[in-house]
Design a protein around this motif. Structure first.
Motif, PDB file in Angstrom:
ATOM      1  N   VAL A 107       0.860  -1.197   0.000  1.00 44.38           N
ATOM      2  CA  VAL A 107       0.000   0.000   0.000  1.00 44.38           C
ATOM      3  C   VAL A 107       0.890   1.240   0.000  1.00 44.38           C
ATOM      4  CG1 VAL A 107      -1.808   1.274   1.238  1.00 44.38           C
ATOM      5  CG2 VAL A 107      -1.797  -1.237   1.286  1.00 44.38           C
ATOM      6  N   ASP A 108       0.573   2.172  -0.897  1.00 45.96           N
ATOM      7  CA  ASP A 108       1.337   3.416  -1.001  1.00 45.96           C
ATOM      8  C   ASP A 108       0.401   4.604  -0.756  1.00 45.96           C
ATOM      9  OD1 ASP A 108       3.745   4.924  -1.664  1.00 45.96           O
ATOM     10  OD2 ASP A 108       2.675   5.515  -3.487  1.00 45.96           O
ATOM     11  N   PHE A 109       0.917   5.622  -0.061  1.00 44.60           N
ATOM     12  CA  PHE A 109       0.075   6.756   0.347  1.00 44.60           C
ATOM     13  C   PHE A 109       0.394   8.069  -0.371  1.00 44.60           C
ATOM     14  CE2 PHE A 109       0.092   4.153   4.403  1.00 44.60           C
ATOM     15  CZ  PHE A 109      -1.229   3.744   4.293  1.00 44.60           C
ATOM     16  N   LYS A 110       1.238   8.032  -1.402  1.00 46.15           N
ATOM     17  CA  LYS A 110       1.643   9.310  -2.024  1.00 46.15           C
ATOM     18  C   LYS A 110       0.471  10.052  -2.662  1.00 46.15           C
ATOM     19  CE  LYS A 110       5.341   7.804  -4.306  1.00 46.15           C
ATOM     20  NZ  LYS A 110       5.632   6.533  -3.611  1.00 46.15           N
ATOM     21  N   LYS A 111      -0.412   9.317  -3.330  1.00 45.53           N
ATOM     22  CA  LYS A 111      -1.584   9.939  -3.961  1.00 45.53           C
ATOM     23  C   LYS A 111      -2.819   9.144  -3.557  1.00 45.53           C
ATOM     24  CE  LYS A 111       0.907  11.727  -7.966  1.00 45.53           C
ATOM     25  NZ  LYS A 111       1.199  11.518  -9.410  1.00 45.53           N
ATOM     26  N   GLY A 112      -3.337   9.436  -2.367  1.00 41.64           N
ATOM     27  CA  GLY A 112      -4.477   8.650  -1.869  1.00 41.64           C
ATOM     28  C   GLY A 112      -3.977   7.353  -1.261  1.00 41.64           C
ATOM     29  N   ILE A 113      -4.748   6.273  -1.467  1.00 39.85           N
ATOM     30  CA  ILE A 113      -4.371   4.958  -0.923  1.00 39.85           C
ATOM     31  C   ILE A 113      -4.339   3.973  -2.092  1.00 39.85           C
ATOM     32  CG2 ILE A 113      -4.927   3.148   0.732  1.00 39.85           C
ATOM     33  CD1 ILE A 113      -6.511   5.178   2.351  1.00 39.85           C
ATOM     34  N   LYS A 114      -3.144   3.758  -2.638  1.00 40.37           N
ATOM     35  CA  LYS A 114      -2.988   2.886  -3.807  1.00 40.37           C
ATOM     36  C   LYS A 114      -2.511   1.504  -3.361  1.00 40.37           C
ATOM     37  CE  LYS A 114      -3.968   5.930  -7.026  1.00 40.37           C
ATOM     38  NZ  LYS A 114      -3.047   6.804  -7.703  1.00 40.37           N
ATOM     39  N   GLY A 115      -3.050   0.459  -4.004  1.00 39.34           N
ATOM     40  CA  GLY A 115      -2.673  -0.911  -3.659  1.00 39.34           C
ATOM     41  C   GLY A 115      -2.002  -1.625  -4.814  1.00 39.34           C
ATOM     42  N   TYR A 116      -0.969  -2.389  -4.512  1.00 37.17           N
ATOM     43  CA  TYR A 116      -0.205  -3.123  -5.525  1.00 37.17           C
ATOM     44  C   TYR A 116       0.005  -4.557  -5.075  1.00 37.17           C
ATOM     45  CZ  TYR A 116       0.967   1.661  -6.919  1.00 37.17           C
ATOM     46  OH  TYR A 116       0.884   2.972  -7.293  1.00 37.17           O
ATOM     47  N   ASN A 117       0.400  -5.419  -6.015  1.00 41.79           N
ATOM     48  CA  ASN A 117       0.805  -6.775  -5.660  1.00 41.79           C
ATOM     49  C   ASN A 117       2.181  -7.037  -6.258  1.00 41.79           C
ATOM     50  OD1 ASN A 117       1.180  -9.689  -5.571  1.00 41.79           O
ATOM     51  ND2 ASN A 117      -0.938  -9.759  -4.889  1.00 41.79           N
ATOM     52  N   THR A 118       3.184  -7.210  -5.401  1.00 34.99           N
ATOM     53  CA  THR A 118       4.567  -7.403  -5.867  1.00 34.99           C
ATOM     54  C   THR A 118       5.022  -8.862  -5.760  1.00 34.99           C
ATOM     55  OG1 THR A 118       5.592  -6.933  -3.714  1.00 34.99           O
ATOM     56  CG2 THR A 118       5.124  -5.041  -5.131  1.00 34.99           C
ATOM     57  N   ASP A 119       4.125  -9.775  -5.366  1.00 31.50           N
ATOM     58  CA  ASP A 119       4.521 -11.178  -5.174  1.00 31.50           C
ATOM     59  C   ASP A 119       4.976 -11.833  -6.477  1.00 31.50           C
ATOM     60  OD1 ASP A 119       4.163 -11.341  -2.421  1.00 31.50           O
ATOM     61  OD2 ASP A 119       2.042 -11.857  -2.587  1.00 31.50           O
ATOM     62  N   GLY A 120       4.203 -11.610  -7.559  1.00 35.52           N
ATOM     63  CA  GLY A 120       4.551 -12.208  -8.854  1.00 35.52           C
ATOM     64  C   GLY A 120       5.871 -11.679  -9.382  1.00 35.52           C
ATOM     65  N   ILE A 121       6.089 -10.363  -9.214  1.00 33.37           N
ATOM     66  CA  ILE A 121       7.346  -9.745  -9.645  1.00 33.37           C
ATOM     67  C   ILE A 121       8.500 -10.334  -8.836  1.00 33.37           C
ATOM     68  CG2 ILE A 121       8.664  -7.565  -9.710  1.00 33.37           C
ATOM     69  CD1 ILE A 121       5.835  -6.211 -10.165  1.00 33.37           C
ATOM     70  N   GLY A 122       8.259 -10.579  -7.547  1.00 28.67           N
ATOM     71  CA  GLY A 122       9.275 -11.197  -6.695  1.00 28.67           C
ATOM     72  C   GLY A 122       9.709 -12.554  -7.227  1.00 28.67           C
ATOM     73  N   ALA A 123       8.729 -13.366  -7.654  1.00 23.27           N
ATOM     74  CA  ALA A 123       9.032 -14.699  -8.198  1.00 23.27           C
ATOM     75  C   ALA A 123       9.794 -14.588  -9.515  1.00 23.27           C
ATOM     76  CB  ALA A 123       7.739 -15.480  -8.400  1.00 23.27           C
ATOM     77  N   LYS A 124       9.321 -13.693 -10.390  1.00 19.68           N
ATOM     78  CA  LYS A 124       9.973 -13.498 -11.693  1.00 19.68           C
ATOM     79  C   LYS A 124      11.430 -13.045 -11.514  1.00 19.68           C
ATOM     80  CE  LYS A 124       9.791 -10.119 -15.451  1.00 19.68           C
ATOM     81  NZ  LYS A 124       9.032  -8.982 -15.975  1.00 19.68           N
ATOM     82  N   MET A 125      11.651 -12.104 -10.583  1.00 23.86           N
ATOM     83  CA  MET A 125      12.997 -11.577 -10.346  1.00 23.86           C
ATOM     84  C   MET A 125      13.914 -12.611  -9.679  1.00 23.86           C
ATOM     85  SD  MET A 125      13.178  -8.584 -11.615  1.00 23.86           S
ATOM     86  CE  MET A 125      14.705  -8.014 -10.867  1.00 23.86           C
ATOM     87  N   ALA A 126      13.331 -13.463  -8.830  1.00 25.65           N
ATOM     88  CA  ALA A 126      14.129 -14.525  -8.203  1.00 25.65           C
ATOM     89  C   ALA A 126      14.665 -15.475  -9.270  1.00 25.65           C
ATOM     90  CB  ALA A 126      13.287 -15.288  -7.179  1.00 25.65           C
ATOM     91  N   LEU A 127      13.825 -15.772 -10.262  1.00 23.33           N
ATOM     92  CA  LEU A 127      14.263 -16.620 -11.379  1.00 23.33           C
ATOM     93  C   LEU A 127      15.300 -15.890 -12.227  1.00 23.33           C
ATOM     94  CD1 LEU A 127      10.776 -18.088 -12.352  1.00 23.33           C
ATOM     95  CD2 LEU A 127      12.724 -19.435 -11.548  1.00 23.33           C
ATOM     96  N   ALA A 128      14.998 -14.619 -12.559  1.00 23.12           N
ATOM     97  CA  ALA A 128      15.912 -13.823 -13.396  1.00 23.12           C
ATOM     98  C   ALA A 128      17.283 -13.676 -12.732  1.00 23.12           C
ATOM     99  CB  ALA A 128      15.301 -12.454 -13.683  1.00 23.12           C
ATOM    100  N   GLY A 129      17.275 -13.495 -11.408  1.00 25.34           N
ATOM    101  CA  GLY A 129      18.525 -13.347 -10.658  1.00 25.34           C
ATOM    102  C   GLY A 129      19.389 -14.593 -10.717  1.00 25.34           C
ATOM    103  N   ASN A 130      18.763 -15.734 -11.057  1.00 28.66           N
ATOM    104  CA  ASN A 130      19.497 -16.991 -11.221  1.00 28.66           C
ATOM    105  C   ASN A 130      19.707 -17.320 -12.706  1.00 28.66           C
ATOM    106  OD1 ASN A 130      19.945 -18.723  -8.567  1.00 28.66           O
ATOM    107  ND2 ASN A 130      18.099 -17.499  -8.285  1.00 28.66           N
ATOM    108  N   GLY A 131      19.510 -16.298 -13.547  1.00 24.95           N
ATOM    109  CA  GLY A 131      19.753 -16.470 -14.988  1.00 24.95           C
ATOM    110  C   GLY A 131      18.651 -17.213 -15.723  1.00 24.95           C
TER     111      GLY A 131
END
Length: 271
Positions: A87-111
């Protein structure tokens, strides 16, 4: 000083404070990150209270991610996944999901790139939703396998809006694994205290397989030990935790955190 936090119930086990506080310290930022136990019934008040108190941002963990959808203004991806973990508060109350990006980056970090790869995803829960949407969107061909195939089919039909996805039960896992490049466990099987448990054993694997277990406690799960026995590449869950946290950090601060510092803090705590 600016405050950040993770809300959940329970939440005392969370490694997010260790990870984010290490990043703030490394960057010389006057910020602190804490864990707060919040029940689903109190989530609305907690999020609005954090906004009123001038928090820089929040993470949400079980069982609050789905409930948050009705409280925040969710991103398109968070809406598709049906869960919010940042949750980010810069412009109101915005919600995101970073779990999928976390998985993708974990794979990418291992080539490991996912485009054009055959991915077998074990489980059809919240983490599986985020991973399936992200990887299908990025061009992987995903099969969701779940003990109850009906849940896998329901999730696959939703994810098919963004990419190529199918569903399966656990009965023909060996044949499925033969055809796949990447095997991801998104279930809690193998998590402490059930550390002797695994859905897949070495005799079901091939040496060209990449095996990624999102469980990070213990760091070396039974599944990953079986992967090593089969000569397959094994990736633990620590990096998914770190990369989803790093993405949240960027959303809140606009700065790129030191991923190596965050990883070291998590691994030291888990030892």
């Amino acid at each position: 000083m600016q405050l950040f936090g993770v809300l959940g119930d329970p939440v005392s086990h969370s490694l997010s404070p260790v990870m984010h506080n290490a990043a703030f310290k490394a960057l010389g930022m006057d910020c602190e990150y804490h864990a707060f136990r919040v029940s689903p019934d109190n989530l609305h008040d907690a999020i609005h209270g954090a906004l009123a108190l001038g928090f820089g941002g929040l993470n949400l963990t079980i069982p609050l991610k789905e409930k948050a959808l009705g409280i925040v203004e969710p991103s398109e991806l968070a809406k598709q996944i049906g869960a919010v973990n940042t949750v980010d508060f810069k412009k109101g109350i915005k919600g995101y999901n970073t779990d999928g990006i976390g998985a993708k980056m974990a794979l990418a970090g291992n080539g490991i790139g996912v485009k054009g790869k055959n991915v077998l995803l074990l489980g059809a829960g919240g983490a599986a939703r985020a991973i399936a949407f992200q990887l299908a969107k990025d061009g992987a061909s995903v099969i969701i396998a779940n003990r109850t195939s009906g849940r896998a089919e329901a999730l696959a039909s939703e994810v098919s809006k963004v990419g190529c996805v199918g569903a399966s039960g656990f009965e023909d896992l060996k044949a499925r694994i033969r055809e796949c490049d990447i095997l991801i466990n998104s279930t809690s099987v193998g998590m402490s205290p059930g550390t002797s448990e695994t859905i897949v054993t070495s005799d079901m694997m091939h040496k060209d397989l990449v095996v990624f277990d999102i469980v990070y406690n213990p760091m070396s799960t039974r599944l990953l030990r079986e992967a090593k026995k089969a000569g397959a590449k094994a990736i633990d869950g620590v990096m998914m935790l770190v990369y989803q946290g790093a993405e949240a950090f960027k959303i809140w601060t606009g700065r790129t955190p030191p991923v190596d510092v965050m990883e070291k803090a998590v691994r030291e705590r888990l030892k």
